[in-house]
Write a protein that holds these residues in place. Structure first.
Motif, PDB file in Angstrom:
ATOM      1  N   LEU A 123     -52.429  42.479 -12.177  1.00  0.00           N
ATOM      2  CA  LEU A 123     -53.327  43.232 -10.934  1.00  0.00           C
ATOM      3  C   LEU A 123     -53.494  44.919 -11.478  1.00  0.00           C
ATOM      4  O   LEU A 123     -54.407  45.816 -12.055  1.00  0.00           O
ATOM      5  CB  LEU A 123     -53.021  43.081  -9.656  1.00  0.00           C
ATOM      6  CG  LEU A 123     -53.776  44.063  -8.314  1.00  0.00           C
ATOM      7  CD1 LEU A 123     -55.322  43.842  -8.904  1.00  0.00           C
ATOM      8  CD2 LEU A 123     -53.448  43.640  -6.922  1.00  0.00           C
ATOM      9  N   GLY A 124     -52.459  45.232 -11.280  1.00  0.00           N
ATOM     10  CA  GLY A 124     -52.179  46.772 -11.655  1.00  0.00           C
ATOM     11  C   GLY A 124     -51.431  47.511 -12.668  1.00  0.00           C
ATOM     12  O   GLY A 124     -51.524  48.494 -12.952  1.00  0.00           O
ATOM     13  N   ASN A 125     -50.521  45.914 -13.608  1.00  0.00           N
ATOM     14  CA  ASN A 125     -50.601  46.555 -14.818  1.00  0.00           C
ATOM     15  C   ASN A 125     -49.253  47.493 -15.084  1.00  0.00           C
ATOM     16  O   ASN A 125     -48.740  48.566 -15.574  1.00  0.00           O
ATOM     17  CB  ASN A 125     -50.918  47.274 -15.699  1.00  0.00           C
ATOM     18  CG  ASN A 125     -50.802  47.435 -17.807  1.00  0.00           C
ATOM     19  OD1 ASN A 125     -50.844  48.106 -18.074  1.00  0.00           O
ATOM     20  ND2 ASN A 125     -50.219  46.765 -17.982  1.00  0.00           N
ATOM     21  N   ILE A 126     -48.140  47.411 -13.367  1.00  0.00           N
ATOM     22  CA  ILE A 126     -46.769  48.279 -13.683  1.00  0.00           C
ATOM     23  C   ILE A 126     -45.929  47.293 -13.606  1.00  0.00           C
ATOM     24  O   ILE A 126     -44.260  47.850 -12.949  1.00  0.00           O
ATOM     25  CB  ILE A 126     -47.173  49.091 -12.442  1.00  0.00           C
ATOM     26  CG1 ILE A 126     -46.950  48.824 -11.058  1.00  0.00           C
ATOM     27  CG2 ILE A 126     -48.282  50.313 -12.569  1.00  0.00           C
ATOM     28  CD1 ILE A 126     -47.793  49.500  -9.633  1.00  0.00           C
ATOM     29  N   CYS A 127     -46.527  45.542 -12.856  1.00  0.00           N
ATOM     30  CA  CYS A 127     -45.032  44.753 -12.495  1.00  0.00           C
ATOM     31  C   CYS A 127     -44.635  43.992 -13.184  1.00  0.00           C
ATOM     32  O   CYS A 127     -44.459  43.835 -14.479  1.00  0.00           O
ATOM     33  CB  CYS A 127     -44.528  44.999 -11.152  1.00  0.00           C
ATOM     34  SG  CYS A 127     -44.975  45.857 -10.336  1.00  0.00           S
ATOM     35  N   ARG A 128     -45.640  42.749 -12.878  1.00  0.00           N
ATOM     36  CA  ARG A 128     -45.765  41.269 -13.585  1.00  0.00           C
ATOM     37  C   ARG A 128     -46.124  41.403 -15.006  1.00  0.00           C
ATOM     38  O   ARG A 128     -45.440  41.975 -16.548  1.00  0.00           O
ATOM     39  CB  ARG A 128     -46.592  40.597 -13.118  1.00  0.00           C
ATOM     40  CG  ARG A 128     -46.200  40.374 -12.176  1.00  0.00           C
ATOM     41  CD  ARG A 128     -47.211  39.141 -11.431  1.00  0.00           C
ATOM     42  NE  ARG A 128     -48.221  39.672 -10.504  1.00  0.00           N
ATOM     43  CZ  ARG A 128     -49.248  39.603 -10.138  1.00  0.00           C
ATOM     44  NH1 ARG A 128     -49.579  38.541  -9.992  1.00  0.00           N
ATOM     45  NH2 ARG A 128     -50.291  40.282  -9.626  1.00  0.00           N
TER      46      ARG A 128
ATOM     47  N   THR B 133     -56.040  44.355 -13.847  1.00  0.00           N
ATOM     48  CA  THR B 133     -57.520  44.103 -13.680  1.00  0.00           C
ATOM     49  C   THR B 133     -57.785  45.602 -12.523  1.00  0.00           C
ATOM     50  O   THR B 133     -59.163  45.604 -12.563  1.00  0.00           O
ATOM     51  CB  THR B 133     -57.871  42.990 -12.933  1.00  0.00           C
ATOM     52  OG1 THR B 133     -57.462  42.651 -11.803  1.00  0.00           O
ATOM     53  CG2 THR B 133     -58.013  41.774 -13.442  1.00  0.00           C
ATOM     54  N   TYR B 134     -57.115  45.622 -12.152  1.00  0.00           N
ATOM     55  CA  TYR B 134     -57.392  47.616 -11.085  1.00  0.00           C
ATOM     56  C   TYR B 134     -57.127  48.605 -12.117  1.00  0.00           C
ATOM     57  O   TYR B 134     -55.673  48.444 -12.470  1.00  0.00           O
ATOM     58  CB  TYR B 134     -56.472  47.160 -10.015  1.00  0.00           C
ATOM     59  CG  TYR B 134     -56.234  47.879  -9.227  1.00  0.00           C
ATOM     60  CD1 TYR B 134     -57.504  48.870  -8.470  1.00  0.00           C
ATOM     61  CD2 TYR B 134     -55.104  48.695  -8.918  1.00  0.00           C
ATOM     62  CE1 TYR B 134     -57.484  49.920  -7.526  1.00  0.00           C
ATOM     63  CE2 TYR B 134     -54.689  49.681  -8.020  1.00  0.00           C
ATOM     64  CZ  TYR B 134     -55.772  50.528  -7.195  1.00  0.00           C
ATOM     65  OH  TYR B 134     -55.768  51.588  -6.905  1.00  0.00           O
ATOM     66  N   GLY B 135     -57.612  49.647 -12.115  1.00  0.00           N
ATOM     67  CA  GLY B 135     -57.016  50.761 -13.049  1.00  0.00           C
ATOM     68  C   GLY B 135     -56.653  51.951 -11.821  1.00  0.00           C
ATOM     69  O   GLY B 135     -56.324  52.700 -12.982  1.00  0.00           O
TER      70      GLY B 135
HETATM   71  P1  4NP Z   1     -48.712  43.605 -10.395  1.00  0.00           P
HETATM   72  O1  4NP Z   1     -48.434  44.212  -8.994  1.00  0.00           O
HETATM   73  O2  4NP Z   1     -50.241  43.551 -10.550  1.00  0.00           O
HETATM   74  O3  4NP Z   1     -47.809  42.885 -10.943  1.00  0.00           O
HETATM   75  O4  4NP Z   1     -48.869  45.298 -11.575  1.00  0.00           O
HETATM   76  C1  4NP Z   1     -48.698  45.100  -8.229  1.00  0.00           C
HETATM   77  C2  4NP Z   1     -49.247  46.569  -8.361  1.00  0.00           C
HETATM   78  C3  4NP Z   1     -49.560  47.330  -8.012  1.00  0.00           C
HETATM   79  C4  4NP Z   1     -49.972  46.595  -6.890  1.00  0.00           C
HETATM   80  C5  4NP Z   1     -50.364  45.769  -6.380  1.00  0.00           C
HETATM   81  C6  4NP Z   1     -49.751  44.445  -7.246  1.00  0.00           C
HETATM   82  N1  4NP Z   1     -51.740  47.231  -5.902  1.00  0.00           N
HETATM   83  O5  4NP Z   1     -51.556  47.340  -4.925  1.00  0.00           O
HETATM   84  O6  4NP Z   1     -51.078  49.111  -6.051  1.00  0.00           O
END
Ligand code: 4NP
Length: 164
Positions: free
Chosen positions: A10-15, A43-45
């Protein structure tokens, strides 16, 4: 020819940046860096340009992975630039299917859990963002498992004899 893999969450900062870092290390250890192109996107910018979440960076660094990717949003051209697009969960999978420019392009989309052989009961890589320490460790365990699975399958594919 390179096998080009894009990991998407989703955020491209964790998984997905963790999956990118792990896959880099796995192919590097096998001397296959030149055979793979590896990247990640969300998928979210909303986190565009950011380094991975500090909790993920520290959990990953304890396992020897330095995560330096900068967050970016997935885009339609990624379907031309990559051979495999690997979604972490069902929501990412659905978003990618909506973005795919054609049915053929949509065939490049996979679920990470499909490649996780040591986690047979998991159907997706859970979002650790609102979780504690264990959430990040589970994600890293699943990603190491899934990246090894992808490599094994890619090697079978690469070593297939090509017909003249
Ligand atoms: P990611 O984790 O999809 O693994 O990078 C998340 C990062 C940010 C958010 C949700 C999930 N968010 O809601 O901002």
């Amino acid at each position: 020819m390179k096998t080009r893999i894009l990991f998407v969450c989703l955020g491209n900062i964790c998984r997905s940046p963790a999956a990118e870092g792990i896959m880099h290390r796995i192919v590097e250890r096998r001397g296959l860096s030149g055979t793979f192109g590896i990247d990640s996107a969300g998928t979210y910018g909303g986190h565009r340009g950011e380094l991975p979440d500090p909790r993920m960076r520290s959990a990953a660094s304890r396992r020897g992975y330095a995560l330096t990717h900068r967050s970016r949003q997935v885009r339609e051209e990624d379907f031309d630039r990559f051979d495999m697009i690997v979604a972490m969960d069902d929501m990412n999978y659905e978003s990618l299917n909506r973005l795919a420019p054609s049915r053929e392009a949509a065939r490049k989309i996979f679920r990470m859990a499909e490649f996780c052989r040591r986690h047979p009961d998991r159907t997706y890589v859970p979002d650790p963002y609102y979780e504690g320490h264990e959430g990040f460790e589970l994600v890293l365990d699943m990603l190491e498992d899934g990246c090894e699975g992808i490599l094994e399958l890619s090697l079978i594919h690469i070593s297939e004899p090509t017909r003249p």
